[in-house]
Write a protein that holds these residues in place. Structure first.
Motif, PDB file in Angstrom:
ATOM      1  N   SER A  26       4.184  -1.559  -8.136  1.00  0.00           N
ATOM      2  CA  SER A  26       3.319  -0.749  -7.281  1.00  0.00           C
ATOM      3  C   SER A  26       4.144   0.125  -6.338  1.00  0.00           C
ATOM      4  O   SER A  26       3.821   1.297  -6.108  1.00  0.00           O
ATOM      5  CB  SER A  26       2.389  -1.661  -6.478  1.00  0.00           C
ATOM      6  OG  SER A  26       1.583  -0.918  -5.597  1.00  0.00           O
ATOM      7  N   LEU A 150       1.036  -5.400  -1.489  1.00  0.00           N
ATOM      8  CA  LEU A 150       0.820  -3.975  -1.746  1.00  0.00           C
ATOM      9  C   LEU A 150       1.175  -3.119  -0.534  1.00  0.00           C
ATOM     10  O   LEU A 150       1.392  -1.910  -0.674  1.00  0.00           O
ATOM     11  CB  LEU A 150      -0.631  -3.721  -2.155  1.00  0.00           C
ATOM     12  CG  LEU A 150      -1.056  -4.263  -3.516  1.00  0.00           C
ATOM     13  CD1 LEU A 150      -2.521  -3.965  -3.775  1.00  0.00           C
ATOM     14  CD2 LEU A 150      -0.194  -3.688  -4.634  1.00  0.00           C
ATOM     15  N   SER A 153       4.232  -0.866  -0.678  1.00  0.00           N
ATOM     16  CA  SER A 153       4.285   0.355  -1.485  1.00  0.00           C
ATOM     17  C   SER A 153       4.459   1.629  -0.658  1.00  0.00           C
ATOM     18  O   SER A 153       5.411   2.391  -0.888  1.00  0.00           O
ATOM     19  CB  SER A 153       3.043   0.449  -2.372  1.00  0.00           C
ATOM     20  OG  SER A 153       3.001  -0.616  -3.289  1.00  0.00           O
TER      21      SER A 153
END
Length: 401
Positions: A26, A150, A153
């Motif tokens: 990601s 995440l 990212s």
């Protein structure tokens, strides 16, 4: 939403190897577009267009956003139909990296625009099935952890932009090659080494679990979609006009000052997102952190609307970036919890991706309508109202059983 009974064992969880490799992939996806769209493309357009670079950049942003939106839906749907996420990810990786190299051969703006569209299409050939892969393999009890991971990212994407623009490291063409190599290094491991555990229940349609006539999944999806859209409109406005707003408060601020605030905020948000995400998993409260973060984001916009001195403005933006970063990372993970049809997960995530691209189309008109009449303070008040509405939408989501 699945019901938790007793303490989950390791067999009830996805392996940490997959979780970490997926987070790395990601981050690779963010590396593919953040440095290019924020730094490398504007520099290339300015060199080609001269004094017309502002209008050409706006044109590139509009056409690119449309291409990205349609491609994300298309390739999400194709990865659903073929049931082969990895193949599409690999193909998109090869083609998108090839398009970055092709950018170096564009000798005029029309060619550059054509290559940009091809790059957006091939990039979303990779990103769409990659997003759906998390829904295929990460159970609900780990969605908060997924959201925390995440959060790396955008931070790593911003850091990669700083890396490739280090003075003397590389020329304009070599920077594109460095980005392509970094993306490949990050994405390939999840395809080659992840070996995720299978969770059959993740592929069972929610309607079959709850009853076909239960409207709850549809209401959840609509509220989650609009909640993210409203926050993303505020995010897009700040992303585009942060430097101009800060300069309107203090003419002494430089572009690197704004960039440092942006980067530090993203990195500080990472551990906080991990902590909040794990709390949401342990307490089975997936939506409550989103409501709180939206409320804090609105409060930060209120601070920014009243700021007349640079320190208060920086504090307001830092709080905004901190809370909105946590919101967006956790929202991306919890969206996978509420999508009602796993067999159409990739396609449906493509429609959710519109919440990332549509604000870029809405924001310029909104800003031009507000700032000349009411100033940036008026714009921030309007954005705060939109984010409060997002918090209210999400606050009415029922707690999972």
């Amino acid at each position: 939403m699945t019901q938790q009974v007793g303490a989950p064992t390791s067999a009830d969880r996805q392996s940490m190897r997959f979780m970490l490799l997926y987070a790395l992939a990601s981050a690779g996806g963010a590396m593919a577009y953040i440095p290019f769209l924020t730094i490398l493309l504007p520099v290339r357009v300015e060199a080609m267009a001269g004094g017309a670079h502002i209008s050409w950049l706006a044109y590139c942003a509009f056409v690119g956003a449309v291409a990205a939106s349609l491609a994300h839906i298309l390739f999400g749907w194709l990865s659903d139909r073929t049931q082969n996420r990895g193949g599409w990810i690999a193909a998109g990786l090869v083609l998108s990296c090839s398009m970055l190299f092709a950018m170096t051969t564009a000798s005029d703006l029309s060619t550059l625009l054509a290559v940009l569209v091809a790059w957006q299409i091939s990039l979303n050939m990779m990103l769409a099935p990659l997003a759906a892969m998390a829904g295929d393999f990460v159970p609900d009890r780990q969605k908060g952890l997924l959201g925390g991971l995440l959060a790396f990212s955008p931070a790593i994407g911003a850091a990669s932009g700083a890396l490739v623009t280090i003075p003397g490291l590389a020329d304009a063409d070599s920077r594109l090659a460095i980005v392509a190599v970094l993306v490949a290094i990050c994405v390939l491991p999840v395809l080659l080494f992840a070996r995720p555990r299978a969770f059959p229940e993740l592929m069972e349609p929610v309607q079959q679990q709850r009853g076909a006539r239960d409207p709850l999944p549809r209401r959840l999806v609509v509220r989650m979609w609009f909640g993210r859209l409203l926050v993303q409109i505020a995010e897009a406005a700040l992303f585009a006009y942060l430097y101009i707003w800060l300069r309107s408060i203090s003419g002494t601020i430089q572009d690197d000052d704004a960039a440092q605030v942006f980067t530090v905020t993203l990195f500080v948000a990472v551990p906080a997102t991990l902590i909040v995400g794990r709390w949401a998993d342990r307490n089975n409260r997936p939506i409550l952190p989103l409501v709180i973060c939206a409320a804090v984001t609105a409060a930060a916009l209120g601070v920014m609307a009243t700021a007349t001195a640079l320190p208060l403005a920086m504090i307001g933006y830092g709080l905004f970036g901190f809370a909105s970063s946590i919101f967006l990372a956790l929202h991306s993970a919890q969206t996978l919890r509420v999508l009602p049809r796993p067999q159409h997960r990739g396609r449906d995530l493509g429609f959710f991706n519109l919440t990332n691209t549509v604000p870029s189309l809405v924001m310029p008109g909104l800003t031009l309508a507000m700032v000349p009449v009411f100033g940036f303070s008026g714009l921030f008040v309007l954005l705060a109202v939109l984010v409060v509405l997002a918090a209210l939408l999400l606050a009415t989501v029922p707690r999972p059983q």
